[in-house]
Motif scaffolding. Sequence first.
Motif, PDB file in Angstrom:
ATOM      1  N   LEU A 146       0.824  -1.200   0.000  1.00 45.02           N
ATOM      2  CA  LEU A 146       0.000   0.000   0.000  1.00 45.02           C
ATOM      3  C   LEU A 146       0.865   1.261   0.000  1.00 45.02           C
ATOM      4  O   LEU A 146       1.986   1.263   0.494  1.00 45.02           O
ATOM      5  N   ARG A 147       0.317   2.329  -0.537  1.00 40.83           N
ATOM      6  CA  ARG A 147       1.011   3.624  -0.557  1.00 40.83           C
ATOM      7  C   ARG A 147       0.135   4.636   0.169  1.00 40.83           C
ATOM      8  O   ARG A 147      -0.975   4.932  -0.270  1.00 40.83           O
ATOM      9  N   TRP A 148       0.617   5.157   1.290  1.00 35.65           N
ATOM     10  CA  TRP A 148      -0.189   6.139   2.015  1.00 35.65           C
ATOM     11  C   TRP A 148       0.585   7.427   2.298  1.00 35.65           C
ATOM     12  O   TRP A 148       0.184   8.255   3.097  1.00 35.65           O
ATOM     13  N   SER A 149       1.699   7.606   1.606  1.00 39.56           N
ATOM     14  CA  SER A 149       2.486   8.817   1.791  1.00 39.56           C
ATOM     15  C   SER A 149       3.314   9.084   0.544  1.00 39.56           C
ATOM     16  O   SER A 149       3.632   8.158  -0.224  1.00 39.56           O
ATOM     17  N   GLY A 150       3.654  10.354   0.339  1.00 38.82           N
ATOM     18  CA  GLY A 150       4.494  10.721  -0.783  1.00 38.82           C
ATOM     19  C   GLY A 150       5.892  10.159  -0.675  1.00 38.82           C
ATOM     20  O   GLY A 150       6.639  10.158  -1.663  1.00 38.82           O
ATOM     21  N   GLU A 151       6.297   9.695   0.512  1.00 31.24           N
ATOM     22  CA  GLU A 151       7.618   9.107   0.692  1.00 31.24           C
ATOM     23  C   GLU A 151       7.745   7.754  -0.011  1.00 31.24           C
ATOM     24  O   GLU A 151       8.848   7.256  -0.222  1.00 31.24           O
ATOM     25  N   THR A 152       6.605   7.125  -0.326  1.00 28.93           N
ATOM     26  CA  THR A 152       6.609   5.830  -0.989  1.00 28.93           C
ATOM     27  C   THR A 152       6.549   6.019  -2.505  1.00 28.93           C
ATOM     28  O   THR A 152       5.691   6.752  -3.002  1.00 28.93           O
ATOM     29  N   LYS A 153       7.451   5.366  -3.211  1.00 28.38           N
ATOM     30  CA  LYS A 153       7.479   5.482  -4.670  1.00 28.38           C
ATOM     31  C   LYS A 153       6.178   4.965  -5.268  1.00 28.38           C
ATOM     32  O   LYS A 153       5.644   3.932  -4.843  1.00 28.38           O
ATOM     33  N   TRP A 154       5.669   5.692  -6.278  1.00 24.22           N
ATOM     34  CA  TRP A 154       4.412   5.301  -6.913  1.00 24.22           C
ATOM     35  C   TRP A 154       4.657   4.284  -8.024  1.00 24.22           C
ATOM     36  O   TRP A 154       5.619   4.382  -8.790  1.00 24.22           O
ATOM     37  N   TYR A 155       3.765   3.265  -8.080  1.00 22.09           N
ATOM     38  CA  TYR A 155       3.754   2.293  -9.162  1.00 22.09           C
ATOM     39  C   TYR A 155       2.330   2.217  -9.715  1.00 22.09           C
ATOM     40  O   TYR A 155       1.359   2.511  -8.984  1.00 22.09           O
ATOM     41  N   PRO A 156       2.174   1.824 -10.966  1.00 23.03           N
ATOM     42  CA  PRO A 156       0.824   1.766 -11.549  1.00 23.03           C
ATOM     43  C   PRO A 156      -0.176   0.937 -10.740  1.00 23.03           C
ATOM     44  O   PRO A 156      -1.371   1.256 -10.727  1.00 23.03           O
ATOM     45  N   PHE A 157       0.283  -0.116 -10.059  1.00 22.80           N
ATOM     46  CA  PHE A 157      -0.675  -0.935  -9.311  1.00 22.80           C
ATOM     47  C   PHE A 157      -1.303  -0.174  -8.143  1.00 22.80           C
ATOM     48  O   PHE A 157      -2.336  -0.589  -7.618  1.00 22.80           O
ATOM     49  N   LEU A 159      -2.871   2.464  -8.392  1.00 22.65           N
ATOM     50  CA  LEU A 159      -4.163   2.970  -8.867  1.00 22.65           C
ATOM     51  C   LEU A 159      -5.309   2.091  -8.379  1.00 22.65           C
ATOM     52  O   LEU A 159      -6.449   2.553  -8.263  1.00 22.65           O
ATOM     53  N   PHE A 160      -5.005   0.850  -8.085  1.00 23.55           N
ATOM     54  CA  PHE A 160      -6.042  -0.109  -7.699  1.00 23.55           C
ATOM     55  C   PHE A 160      -6.025  -0.432  -6.211  1.00 23.55           C
ATOM     56  O   PHE A 160      -6.666  -1.382  -5.776  1.00 23.55           O
ATOM     57  N   GLN A 161      -5.299   0.355  -5.411  1.00 24.82           N
ATOM     58  CA  GLN A 161      -5.164  -0.020  -4.006  1.00 24.82           C
ATOM     59  C   GLN A 161      -6.458   0.178  -3.210  1.00 24.82           C
ATOM     60  O   GLN A 161      -6.709  -0.557  -2.252  1.00 24.82           O
ATOM     61  N   VAL A 162      -7.300   1.129  -3.604  1.00 26.30           N
ATOM     62  CA  VAL A 162      -8.568   1.301  -2.882  1.00 26.30           C
ATOM     63  C   VAL A 162      -9.530   0.152  -3.164  1.00 26.30           C
ATOM     64  O   VAL A 162     -10.021  -0.486  -2.228  1.00 26.30           O
ATOM     65  N   TYR A 362      -3.261   8.884  -2.337  1.00 26.89           N
ATOM     66  CA  TYR A 362      -1.940   8.416  -2.756  1.00 26.89           C
ATOM     67  C   TYR A 362      -2.000   7.287  -3.773  1.00 26.89           C
ATOM     68  O   TYR A 362      -0.988   6.629  -4.048  1.00 26.89           O
ATOM     69  N   SER A 363      -3.188   7.078  -4.352  1.00 34.38           N
ATOM     70  CA  SER A 363      -3.299   6.125  -5.460  1.00 34.38           C
ATOM     71  C   SER A 363      -2.697   6.692  -6.740  1.00 34.38           C
ATOM     72  O   SER A 363      -2.396   5.954  -7.668  1.00 34.38           O
TER      73      SER A 363
END
Length: 367
Positions: A146-157, A159-162, A362-363
């Motif tokens: 999961l990504r819940w902060s800008g500190e975590t690098k974004w990946y296309p997947f 987009l589907f975390q919610v 953060y999606s």
Amino acid sequence: MNGKRNGAVSDDHRDLEAFAREVDALIEKYKSKIGHEDVDFIERCFDYCDKSEIVGRLLIHFSLDPFTWLLGSTLLAYHMGSRGALMHMVHHGAYDNIPNVPSRFVSEKTKYNSAIARPLWKVFHVRHHAYSNQPEKDPDWGYGLLRWSGETKWYPFHLFQVPGMVLTTIGPFGGIMGWYAVFQSGFMEFFVPKGLISAGRFYDKHDWETFKKSFAWMMEGLGPYLAKNFLIYPALGGIFWPKVLLGNTLAHFMAGTVAWLHTVSAHIGQPVFEKKPGSRAEWYVQQIEGTANLKVESEIMRIFTAGNHQQIEHHVYSKFPVSRLWEMAPELEALCKKYGVRYTSESWAQRTKKVFKTLLKYSFPVS
């Protein structure tokens, strides 16, 4: 950023140290109260937990109507969730120093177990308390993918975390995400590229020997749990095995859903800390501000969560027995108000809303 701060009460160093001294005094006050009444309380909790399992399984096996069957699954879910929460406190050593305490409540001697074996639990959970809400250090950071902060690098997947969170938490596969730590520390860390897992790493080495040890720990807790609930008890149901299997599965999903929402709501949406605390005073601030409590008024739900709804107090001193957590909460909250430290205590609905709002934000890559 997600409420990022470095963890100082104010610019006045004296305020920070004064706050720490008062928190220390509060901890000592409640440590002095720990005694056999705490053992009596957790014994009652385990008694309720064990009786709910017996009644629940009997109702699932011998029910003649959907209502009775559903009641059995609900009672079994209560047992599963409550037992895990109670074992969490036992594993922390909350009762270790009480004279003549029964061995089942001593962290290194207990025969009680849950889906997570103690050796594996010690690997990831102890580190979580040391590095709460610190990106790439906290093993619970991102809960795997999961990504819940800008500190975590974004990946296309992402987009589907919610929708993924809904599906694996409160959807038809509810409760699956609740085992993230089991799979992450026992399996995922060895086979998923490091960049995809935002949490802190559990092991320094990732060789075959380390994997075998980790996998054995994972199966030590998970194996008996799966066998008991999805093989042995359904087999005892004879020709009614589908009904028993479905009842046990529903109970697992219900318990996992509540436990998972309770877990993620304690940290998602809270401040993120870039720096390691420079003093015990700053550590207190990070633990308190990086954590949130759930408001629980019902005595039944207090027993079900085994004090884990008081995550702030638990993070300030993880070896407090169940009842001491909510007993000291009003005083700790008053101290935080006095020194301007953020103390978050919200309802299940408020925390769940904040979790999904944060994950939605953060999606996307720009957030």
